[in-house]
Design a protein around this motif. Structure first.
Motif, short mmCIF file in Angstrom:
data_model
loop_
_atom_site.label_atom_id
_atom_site.label_comp_id
_atom_site.label_asym_id
_atom_site.label_seq_id
_atom_site.Cartn_x
_atom_site.Cartn_y
_atom_site.Cartn_z
N LYS A 193 0.83 -1.06 -0.05
CA LYS A 193 0.12 -0.06 -0.10
C LYS A 193 0.70 1.22 -0.02
O LYS A 193 2.11 1.32 0.31
N GLY A 194 0.42 2.46 -0.49
CA GLY A 194 0.97 3.58 -0.26
C GLY A 194 0.49 4.75 -1.38
O GLY A 194 -0.45 4.51 -2.26
N TRP A 195 1.17 5.48 -1.43
CA TRP A 195 0.80 6.60 -2.40
C TRP A 195 1.96 7.33 -2.79
O TRP A 195 3.09 7.61 -2.30
N VAL A 196 1.96 7.79 -3.96
CA VAL A 196 3.00 8.60 -4.66
C VAL A 196 2.46 10.15 -5.32
O VAL A 196 1.69 9.89 -5.99
N ASN A 197 3.36 11.18 -4.97
CA ASN A 197 2.81 12.37 -5.81
C ASN A 197 4.06 12.64 -6.57
O ASN A 197 5.10 13.11 -6.07
N ALA A 203 6.70 10.56 -1.45
CA ALA A 203 5.89 9.17 -1.59
C ALA A 203 5.56 8.68 0.07
O ALA A 203 6.47 9.00 0.78
N LEU A 204 4.65 7.78 0.29
CA LEU A 204 4.44 7.12 1.44
C LEU A 204 4.28 5.77 1.45
O LEU A 204 3.11 5.48 0.43
N LEU A 205 5.05 4.75 1.79
CA LEU A 205 4.83 3.48 1.36
C LEU A 205 4.50 2.66 2.82
O LEU A 205 5.13 2.93 3.77
N THR A 206 3.48 1.74 2.86
CA THR A 206 3.13 1.04 4.14
C THR A 206 2.82 -0.46 3.76
O THR A 206 2.58 -0.57 2.54
N ASP A 207 2.94 -1.36 4.44
CA ASP A 207 2.50 -2.63 4.52
C ASP A 207 3.43 -3.51 3.60
O ASP A 207 3.35 -3.39 2.44
#
Length: 211
Positions: A193-197, A203-207
Motif C-alpha cells: 500500500k502507499g501513495w506517490v505524488n 511518497a509514502l509506502l506502508t505494509d
C-alpha cells in the motif's frame, strides 16, 4: 422521473436514408456523411442503423462522438443507447478528454455520469506521462482513473507498477492498494500500500515494504 429526461436522437444528415420493413420495421438505414445529435453531443460516421423506438444508433466506420471541445470518442463500431446516454465503442478506440488520450479496443462511456469503462489493454498518455492498464474506470468530472489489473505508470524517470491504483491526472497523485513497485535510477521499492505524488516527488509506502 427518468422518462421525462429522455430526449430523442436527432438525425441531422445522411446522404441516403432507407427502410427495409421486412427485416426490421423500426430500423432506418443511414448511409454517407451521417451526422446525429443527442442532447449536447454529436456523432458522425460513414453509415448507421437508427432504431427510433429504442432511441438507439448502431454506427459503422470513421466514428467520432464529441461533447463540447474537450471530450472526444473515436472508433470503428459503436452502439449508442440514447435513453441511457451510453456509448459502447469498439475497434481502434481513441478517447480524449482535455490533455488525456486513451487508446484501446473497447470502451463504454456513460455521458450522464461522465464515466468511462475499459476492460481491454489500454494505453493512456497525458503530457509527459504514459500509463498502461488492462482494466479501469475514468471519472471525467474528477479527471481520475481507477485502475485494476496490472497498472504501469512511466513519467520519464520513475516507473510505478501495481495491481490496483487510483490516479488523479491533475495532481499526479497515485494511490496503490496491492503489489506496488517504484523504480528509478536510484531506488527499487516494493510495498502493498502507499501513495506517490509524482509532481512533488514525495511518497509514502506502508505494509510489506521491501527495498
Amino acid at each position: 422521473g427518468l422518462a421525462i429526461s429522455q430526449t430523442h436522437i436527432e438525425i441531422i444528415n445522411a446522404d441516403e436514408v432507407s427502410y427495409n420493413k421486412k427485416s426490421n420495421k423500426d430500423r432506418q438505414v443511414l448511409i454517407g456523411n451521417v451526422k446525429t445529435k443527442h442532447q449536447n453531443r454529436y456523432l458522425v460516421c460513414d453509415s448507421a442503423y437508427f432504431y427510433s423506438k429504442e432511441n438507439k444508433i448502431e454506427a459503422f466506420s470513421n466514428i467520432h462522438i464529441w461533447q463540447g471541445d474537450s471530450l472526444n470518442l473515436k472508433g470503428d463500431y459503436l452502439i449508442y443507447y440514447g435513453n441511457h446516454q451510453l456509448a459502447e465503442i469498439q475497434k481502434n478506440v481513441y478517447f480524449t478528454h482535455k490533455e488525456m488520450e486513451l487508446t484501446t479496443e473497447q470502451l463504454k462511456y456513460n455521458f450522464e455520469f461522465q464515466k468511462g469503462y475499459f476492460d481491454h489493454k489500454a494505453e493512456i498518455s497525458q503530457v509527459d506521462k504514459l500509463l498502461f492498464s488492462n482494466r479501469g474506470v475514468y471519472y471525467a468530472k474528477l479527471e481520475k482513473f481507477d485502475f485494476y489489473d496490472d497498472v504501469n505508470i512511466f513519467n520519464g524517470t520513475d516507473t510505478l507498477n501495481a495491481d490496483t491504483l487510483y490516479y488523479w491526472l491533475n495532481t499526479e497523485y497515485a494511490e496503490f492498494r496491492s503489489n506496488g513497485n517504484i523504480k528509478n535510477n536510484s531506488i527499487d521499492v516494493t510495498a502493498n500500500k502507499g501513495w506517490v505524488n509524482q509532481y512533488e516527488g514525495t511518497a509514502l509506502l506502508t505494509d510489506g515494504i521491501s527495498i
